[in-house]
Design a protein around this motif. Structure first.
Motif, PDB file in Angstrom:
ATOM      1  N   ALA A  36       0.654  -1.242  -0.039  1.00  0.00           N
ATOM      2  CA  ALA A  36       0.025  -0.121   0.298  1.00  0.00           C
ATOM      3  C   ALA A  36       0.821   1.137  -0.139  1.00  0.00           C
ATOM      4  O   ALA A  36       0.204   2.038  -0.525  1.00  0.00           O
ATOM      5  N   HIS A  37       2.000   1.251   0.473  1.00  0.00           N
ATOM      6  CA  HIS A  37       3.042   2.545   0.521  1.00  0.00           C
ATOM      7  C   HIS A  37       3.499   2.600  -0.642  1.00  0.00           C
ATOM      8  O   HIS A  37       4.267   3.767  -0.742  1.00  0.00           O
ATOM      9  N   PHE A  38       3.595   1.748  -1.636  1.00  0.00           N
ATOM     10  CA  PHE A  38       3.956   2.022  -3.048  1.00  0.00           C
ATOM     11  C   PHE A  38       2.970   2.928  -3.630  1.00  0.00           C
ATOM     12  O   PHE A  38       2.182   2.538  -4.155  1.00  0.00           O
ATOM     13  N   GLN A  39       3.392   4.114  -3.782  1.00  0.00           N
ATOM     14  CA  GLN A  39       2.636   5.173  -4.588  1.00  0.00           C
ATOM     15  C   GLN A  39       3.043   5.729  -6.028  1.00  0.00           C
ATOM     16  O   GLN A  39       2.037   6.010  -6.614  1.00  0.00           O
TER      17      GLN A  39
ATOM     18  N   GLN B 145      12.362   9.027  -8.806  1.00  0.00           N
ATOM     19  CA  GLN B 145      12.512   8.252  -7.596  1.00  0.00           C
ATOM     20  C   GLN B 145      10.947   7.493  -7.229  1.00  0.00           C
ATOM     21  O   GLN B 145      10.337   7.594  -6.298  1.00  0.00           O
ATOM     22  N   PRO B 146      10.891   6.407  -8.286  1.00  0.00           N
ATOM     23  CA  PRO B 146       9.734   5.539  -8.167  1.00  0.00           C
ATOM     24  C   PRO B 146       9.690   4.475  -6.899  1.00  0.00           C
ATOM     25  O   PRO B 146      10.658   4.188  -6.514  1.00  0.00           O
ATOM     26  N   ASP B 147       8.471   4.140  -6.410  1.00  0.00           N
ATOM     27  CA  ASP B 147       8.562   3.305  -5.484  1.00  0.00           C
ATOM     28  C   ASP B 147       8.800   1.641  -6.041  1.00  0.00           C
ATOM     29  O   ASP B 147       9.556   0.925  -5.317  1.00  0.00           O
ATOM     30  N   ALA B 148       8.337   1.713  -7.235  1.00  0.00           N
ATOM     31  CA  ALA B 148       8.646   0.270  -7.725  1.00  0.00           C
ATOM     32  C   ALA B 148       8.525   0.646  -9.439  1.00  0.00           C
ATOM     33  O   ALA B 148       8.120   1.768 -10.025  1.00  0.00           O
ATOM     34  N   LEU B 149       9.037  -0.329 -10.146  1.00  0.00           N
ATOM     35  CA  LEU B 149       8.868  -0.277 -11.753  1.00  0.00           C
ATOM     36  C   LEU B 149       7.766  -1.175 -12.174  1.00  0.00           C
ATOM     37  O   LEU B 149       7.515  -2.179 -11.764  1.00  0.00           O
ATOM     38  N   VAL B 150       7.167  -0.875 -13.424  1.00  0.00           N
ATOM     39  CA  VAL B 150       6.351  -1.846 -14.162  1.00  0.00           C
ATOM     40  C   VAL B 150       6.771  -1.952 -15.481  1.00  0.00           C
ATOM     41  O   VAL B 150       7.136  -1.116 -15.977  1.00  0.00           O
TER      42      VAL B 150
ATOM     43  N   GLY C 182      17.875  -6.316 -10.537  1.00  0.00           N
ATOM     44  CA  GLY C 182      19.207  -6.354 -10.190  1.00  0.00           C
ATOM     45  C   GLY C 182      19.943  -5.137  -9.901  1.00  0.00           C
ATOM     46  O   GLY C 182      20.876  -4.973  -9.293  1.00  0.00           O
ATOM     47  N   ARG C 183      19.925  -4.334 -10.785  1.00  0.00           N
ATOM     48  CA  ARG C 183      20.603  -3.203 -11.037  1.00  0.00           C
ATOM     49  C   ARG C 183      20.048  -2.136 -10.023  1.00  0.00           C
ATOM     50  O   ARG C 183      21.112  -1.240  -9.772  1.00  0.00           O
ATOM     51  N   PHE C 184      18.788  -1.990  -9.933  1.00  0.00           N
ATOM     52  CA  PHE C 184      18.502  -0.665  -9.088  1.00  0.00           C
ATOM     53  C   PHE C 184      17.644  -1.238  -7.836  1.00  0.00           C
ATOM     54  O   PHE C 184      17.383  -0.403  -6.956  1.00  0.00           O
ATOM     55  N   GLY C 185      17.691  -2.401  -7.670  1.00  0.00           N
ATOM     56  CA  GLY C 185      17.153  -3.099  -6.366  1.00  0.00           C
ATOM     57  C   GLY C 185      15.576  -2.488  -5.973  1.00  0.00           C
ATOM     58  O   GLY C 185      15.079  -2.483  -4.815  1.00  0.00           O
ATOM     59  N   LEU C 186      14.783  -2.349  -6.979  1.00  0.00           N
ATOM     60  CA  LEU C 186      13.357  -2.019  -7.136  1.00  0.00           C
ATOM     61  C   LEU C 186      12.649  -3.087  -7.235  1.00  0.00           C
ATOM     62  O   LEU C 186      12.836  -3.847  -8.207  1.00  0.00           O
ATOM     63  N   GLN C 187      11.437  -3.238  -6.691  1.00  0.00           N
ATOM     64  CA  GLN C 187      10.533  -4.146  -7.083  1.00  0.00           C
ATOM     65  C   GLN C 187       9.908  -4.101  -8.466  1.00  0.00           C
ATOM     66  O   GLN C 187       9.717  -2.771  -8.674  1.00  0.00           O
ATOM     67  N   VAL C 188       9.766  -4.997  -9.591  1.00  0.00           N
ATOM     68  CA  VAL C 188       9.327  -4.818 -10.642  1.00  0.00           C
ATOM     69  C   VAL C 188       8.247  -5.495 -10.807  1.00  0.00           C
ATOM     70  O   VAL C 188       8.046  -6.938 -10.483  1.00  0.00           O
ATOM     71  N   PHE C 189       7.070  -5.039 -11.314  1.00  0.00           N
ATOM     72  CA  PHE C 189       5.756  -5.624 -11.459  1.00  0.00           C
ATOM     73  C   PHE C 189       5.666  -5.917 -13.123  1.00  0.00           C
ATOM     74  O   PHE C 189       6.084  -4.842 -13.849  1.00  0.00           O
TER      75      PHE C 189
END
Length: 139
Positions: free
Chosen positions: A12-15, A64-69, A96-103
């Motif tokens: 929920a905190h991913f905006q 500065q995204p919370d996650a990537l799609v 792997g490169r950015f450590g962000l969750q990818v959907f």
């Protein structure tokens, strides 16, 4: 393997999200947020290989995204093909490169939809369609 992989739940905190419509020569980009459930096209990345990731890194720093799609293409019957594997690999590289969750979003018809909608930049418009589809499906 056919069918979409099961997505992890989106916290929920991913905006804020940055979406990519991966292509060998061009990668469409869109930014968006959960509250508005809408996406805005960004300049398409016209680069390959490591040069692509330099530009992706700039976008991530800027937004500065919370996650990537990412959009993952499939055949109309749901079967995967060469570009399905390429898009999934791109997603793994982003993780792997950015450590962000990818959907991942099934983007079977996003480019067709973007072109039929009269988009000047079909890649950026596709990224918007992918991101809006993702945002619409959030609780």
């Amino acid at each position: 393997m056919t069918g979409m992989p099961v997505q992890p739940a989106v916290p929920a905190h991913f905006q804020t999200f940055l979406a990519f419509d991966f292509g060998l020569k061009r990668t469409g980009v869109a930014s968006g947020n959960r509250m508005l459930r809408s996406a805005t096209p960004q300049a398409t990345i016209k680069a390959e290989g490591d040069a692509r990731f330099v530009q992706v890194a700039q976008r991530i720093k800027e937004w500065q995204p919370d996650a990537l799609v990412i959009g993952v293409p499939y055949h109309p019957d749901g079967a995967s093909h060469e570009n399905t594997e390429r898009a999934l690999k791109f997603g793994r590289q982003l993780r792997g490169r950015f450590g962000l969750q990818v959907f991942e979003v099934d983007e079977r018809y996003s480019t067709t939809e973007a072109i039929s909608g009269g988009a000047k930049d079909a890649d950026a418009a596709s990224a918007c369609i992918i991101l809006e589809q993702f945002l619409r499906n959030l609780p």
